[in-house]
Scaffold this motif. Structure first.
Motif, mmCIF file in Angstrom:
data_model
loop_
_atom_site.group_PDB
_atom_site.id
_atom_site.type_symbol
_atom_site.label_atom_id
_atom_site.label_comp_id
_atom_site.label_asym_id
_atom_site.label_seq_id
_atom_site.Cartn_x
_atom_site.Cartn_y
_atom_site.Cartn_z
ATOM 1 N N PRO A 244 -44.230 52.371 0.725
ATOM 2 C CA PRO A 244 -45.517 53.088 0.647
ATOM 3 C C PRO A 244 -46.691 52.212 0.225
ATOM 4 O O PRO A 244 -47.835 52.528 0.552
ATOM 5 N N GLN A 245 -46.437 51.113 -0.473
ATOM 6 C CA GLN A 245 -47.526 50.241 -0.906
ATOM 7 C C GLN A 245 -47.891 49.206 0.158
ATOM 8 O O GLN A 245 -49.070 48.960 0.415
ATOM 9 N N LEU A 292 -29.243 55.427 6.987
ATOM 10 C CA LEU A 292 -28.693 54.329 6.173
ATOM 11 C C LEU A 292 -28.343 53.127 7.050
ATOM 12 O O LEU A 292 -28.468 51.977 6.606
ATOM 13 N N ASP A 293 -27.905 53.369 8.284
ATOM 14 C CA ASP A 293 -27.653 52.261 9.208
ATOM 15 C C ASP A 293 -28.935 51.467 9.453
ATOM 16 O O ASP A 293 -28.906 50.225 9.535
ATOM 17 N N ALA A 294 -30.048 52.174 9.577
ATOM 18 C CA ALA A 294 -31.332 51.500 9.780
ATOM 19 C C ALA A 294 -31.708 50.674 8.552
ATOM 20 O O ALA A 294 -32.163 49.531 8.666
ATOM 21 N N VAL A 295 -31.499 51.239 7.379
ATOM 22 C CA VAL A 295 -31.795 50.503 6.141
ATOM 23 C C VAL A 295 -30.913 49.265 6.060
ATOM 24 O O VAL A 295 -31.365 48.184 5.656
ATOM 25 N N GLY A 296 -29.650 49.397 6.450
ATOM 26 C CA GLY A 296 -28.761 48.238 6.459
ATOM 27 C C GLY A 296 -29.258 47.154 7.393
ATOM 28 O O GLY A 296 -29.153 45.955 7.073
ATOM 29 N N ARG A 297 -29.764 47.541 8.559
ATOM 30 C CA ARG A 297 -30.307 46.552 9.496
ATOM 31 C C ARG A 297 -31.497 45.824 8.878
ATOM 32 O O ARG A 297 -31.639 44.593 9.024
ATOM 33 N N LEU A 298 -32.342 46.529 8.172
ATOM 34 C CA LEU A 298 -33.497 45.902 7.536
ATOM 35 C C LEU A 298 -33.058 44.955 6.425
ATOM 36 O O LEU A 298 -33.649 43.875 6.238
ATOM 37 N N ARG A 299 -32.032 45.327 5.701
ATOM 38 C CA ARG A 299 -31.560 44.465 4.607
ATOM 39 C C ARG A 299 -30.913 43.193 5.134
ATOM 40 O O ARG A 299 -30.864 42.175 4.428
ATOM 41 N N GLU A 300 -30.414 43.231 6.359
ATOM 42 C CA GLU A 300 -29.846 42.018 6.960
ATOM 43 C C GLU A 300 -30.876 40.906 7.055
ATOM 44 O O GLU A 300 -30.525 39.719 7.007
ATOM 45 N N PRO A 304 -38.649 43.615 2.850
ATOM 46 C CA PRO A 304 -39.098 43.976 1.491
ATOM 47 C C PRO A 304 -39.175 45.490 1.279
ATOM 48 O O PRO A 304 -40.238 46.110 1.399
ATOM 49 N N ILE A 305 -38.058 46.112 0.964
ATOM 50 C CA ILE A 305 -37.994 47.558 0.761
ATOM 51 C C ILE A 305 -38.440 47.896 -0.664
ATOM 52 O O ILE A 305 -37.978 47.291 -1.636
ATOM 53 N N GLU A 306 -39.346 48.846 -0.793
ATOM 54 C CA GLU A 306 -39.894 49.233 -2.098
ATOM 55 C C GLU A 306 -39.230 50.478 -2.676
ATOM 56 O O GLU A 306 -39.218 50.672 -3.891
ATOM 57 N N ARG A 307 -38.726 51.328 -1.816
ATOM 58 C CA ARG A 307 -38.202 52.619 -2.251
ATOM 59 C C ARG A 307 -36.740 52.749 -1.819
ATOM 60 O O ARG A 307 -36.382 52.372 -0.713
ATOM 61 N N GLU A 308 -35.901 53.246 -2.696
ATOM 62 C CA GLU A 308 -34.491 53.424 -2.376
ATOM 63 C C GLU A 308 -34.319 54.449 -1.250
ATOM 64 O O GLU A 308 -35.129 55.369 -1.117
ATOM 65 N N PRO A 309 -33.256 54.298 -0.445
ATOM 66 C CA PRO A 309 -33.064 55.209 0.692
ATOM 67 C C PRO A 309 -33.048 56.680 0.300
ATOM 68 O O PRO A 309 -33.607 57.525 1.028
ATOM 69 N N GLU A 310 -32.438 57.010 -0.844
ATOM 70 C CA GLU A 310 -32.369 58.416 -1.267
ATOM 71 C C GLU A 310 -33.756 58.999 -1.464
ATOM 72 O O GLU A 310 -34.025 60.159 -1.111
ATOM 73 N N ALA A 311 -34.645 58.208 -2.024
ATOM 74 C CA ALA A 311 -36.015 58.678 -2.260
ATOM 75 C C ALA A 311 -36.855 58.635 -0.984
ATOM 76 O O ALA A 311 -37.780 59.438 -0.812
ATOM 77 N N TRP A 313 -35.750 59.060 2.176
ATOM 78 C CA TRP A 313 -35.268 59.982 3.203
ATOM 79 C C TRP A 313 -36.136 61.230 3.373
ATOM 80 O O TRP A 313 -36.519 61.568 4.496
ATOM 81 N N PRO A 314 -36.492 61.958 2.306
ATOM 82 C CA PRO A 314 -37.338 63.151 2.498
ATOM 83 C C PRO A 314 -38.686 62.823 3.141
ATOM 84 O O PRO A 314 -39.204 63.611 3.937
ATOM 85 N N HIS A 315 -39.248 61.666 2.818
ATOM 86 C CA HIS A 315 -40.532 61.281 3.405
ATOM 87 C C HIS A 315 -40.360 61.000 4.902
ATOM 88 O O HIS A 315 -41.205 61.385 5.726
ATOM 89 N N PHE A 316 -39.263 60.323 5.243
ATOM 90 C CA PHE A 316 -39.003 60.026 6.651
ATOM 91 C C PHE A 316 -38.806 61.315 7.442
ATOM 92 O O PHE A 316 -39.338 61.467 8.549
ATOM 93 N N VAL A 317 -38.057 62.247 6.880
ATOM 94 C CA VAL A 317 -37.850 63.543 7.543
ATOM 95 C C VAL A 317 -39.186 64.247 7.753
ATOM 96 O O VAL A 317 -39.441 64.838 8.806
ATOM 97 N N GLY A 318 -40.054 64.177 6.752
ATOM 98 C CA GLY A 318 -41.361 64.822 6.853
ATOM 99 C C GLY A 318 -42.209 64.281 7.987
ATOM 100 O O GLY A 318 -43.008 65.023 8.586
ATOM 101 N N TRP A 319 -42.036 63.000 8.304
ATOM 102 C CA TRP A 319 -42.754 62.431 9.440
ATOM 103 C C TRP A 319 -42.069 62.768 10.761
ATOM 104 O O TRP A 319 -42.698 63.219 11.710
ATOM 105 N N ARG A 320 -40.763 62.552 10.820
ATOM 106 C CA ARG A 320 -40.046 62.674 12.100
ATOM 107 C C ARG A 320 -39.971 64.119 12.606
ATOM 108 O O ARG A 320 -39.880 64.345 13.819
ATOM 109 N N VAL A 321 -40.008 65.069 11.719
ATOM 110 C CA VAL A 321 -39.896 66.463 12.143
ATOM 111 C C VAL A 321 -41.062 66.865 13.039
ATOM 112 O O VAL A 321 -40.968 67.819 13.806
#
Length: 364
Positions: A244-245, A292-300, A304-311, A313-321
């Motif tokens: 988000p930053q 989580l598969d996508a997050v794993g690809r980014l970590r490969e 620079p991930i700022e927010r944990e996947p659990e936190a 996920w709701p934001h991603f759902v809010g966009w994709r819906v």
């Protein structure tokens, strides 16, 4: 047996209505500079799509189905022209039937007028005027359709140029997380190019605002305008959710908004029931495991991930819906390449991950 004059007058009125509706269809399709379809053109598109659907139904290979469907847009254009000319033919024949001896004579007089210019077998001012009008209608319709093609294919080339450029960023078939990973990895140069994403999202915001040619397929069977736009929107949603930053907030949001509107307008123009706004508690079809598969690809690539996947996920759902339902419906309707995160197809198919070089090759 000669038809009663009253029946011929009714037929003439029906012919006039058919001619008028055909003129409206031609003008609305190839002249009016805004989206203005007609029942006639939608009927042609539906008929052609149904025929091609029957043809490709027994074909198991997506690659061969794509080769067959490549001719779908061209057949729609030719079918559209044929239906316009036939409608003029029938309409003008009914229109002059009251002043001819029989319906056969009416069709026999309109034919030479429509397919050439004018007719020497006419009698009277009314019949001559109608047949000359029919001749001009046929000539103008064919000319307009021919003149329409350069603009159509210029728009197609603009669309495909952006899709081809996207393939180096998002893979082929395109996938949103791959776009972020490759942009950060930057061909293994050691220097992230995430700073180019604001300009990239600005370009795709404009691309999405120019509604794509729905039935025109990309030259490569691994590419599709649907999966390309979906990958760009997913990358923006993923970036905003995980970072988000650092994410370019305004360009990414504008790109998402433009893409949402594009998918929604195209879906509705195809007769799909897509809500203008998602329900308050709507969910998406994409699973958390896929996220989580996508997050794993980014970590490969040490993204620079700022927010944990659990936190995140709701934001991603809010966009994709906002765009998932329309995108999935269009992808299924046109049988787009089954890329990752692009939804199910009418014929079950394994999602195709983006092609990557062998290990050791300096490219993600």
């Amino acid at each position: 047996m000669t038809a009663p004059i009253a029946a011929r007058d009714v037929a003439a009125a029906a012919g006039a209505l058919l001619v008028l509706s055909t003129v409206v269809s031609v003008v609305g399709t190839v002249i009016v500079p805004r989206k203005s379809g007609s029942r006639l053109t939608r009927l042609v598109a539906s008929g052609v799509n149904g025929i091609f659907g029957l043809i490709v139904r027994p074909v198991p290979s997506y690659r061969w189905r794509d080769r067959i469907l490549a001719g779908q847009a061209a057949v729609i254009l030719l079918g559209q022209l044929a239906v316009w000319l036939i409608s003029f033919y029938v309409g003008y024949a009914l229109l002059i039937w009251p002043v001819t001896g029989s319906i056969g004579t009416a069709f026999g007089s309109v034919g030479p007028a429509l397919w050439t210019f004018g007719s020497s077998n006419t009698h009277g001012l009314f019949e001559t005027a109608i047949l000359d009008t029919a001749a001009m209608a046929g000539l103008i319709t064919v000319t307009l359709q021919i003149a329409y093609l350069p603009a159509l294919y210029a728009a197609f080339n603009r669309r495909e140029n952006e899709i081809a450029l996207l393939n180096s960023r998002a893979g082929s078939p395109s996938w949103g997380p791959e776009l972020l990973a490759r942009t950060h990895y930057a061909l293994g140069s050691g220097t992230s190019t995430l700073d180019t994403l604001p300009g990239f999202y600005n370009e795709w915001e404009r691309w999405a605002s120019d509604l794509p040619l729905v039935w025109f397929r990309s030259p490569s069977y691994e590419a599709s305008w649907v999966t390309a736009l979906l990958a760009v929107l997913d990358s923006a949603a993923l970036y905003l959710s995980l970072c988000p930053q650092a994410a370019p907030d305004v360009p990414a949001r504008l790109c998402l908004r433009s893409g949402m509107m594009c998918f929604s307008e195209v879906a509705r123009s195809m007769g799909m029931k897509v809500p203008a706004e998602p329900a308050p508690h709507a969910v998406i079809s994409l699973t958390y495991a896929e996220f989580l598969d996508a997050v794993g690809r980014l970590r490969e690539v040490d993204f620079p991930i700022e927010r944990e996947p659990e936190a995140a996920w709701p934001h991603f759902v809010g966009w994709r819906v906002n765009y998932e339902q329309a995108a999935y419906a269009i992808a299924a309707a046109i049988d787009a390449v089954p890329a990752l995160w692009s939804g199910p197809r009418r014929r079950p198919a394994e999602p195709m991950p983006p092609l990557r070089p062998r290990p050791g090759v300096p490219f993600p």
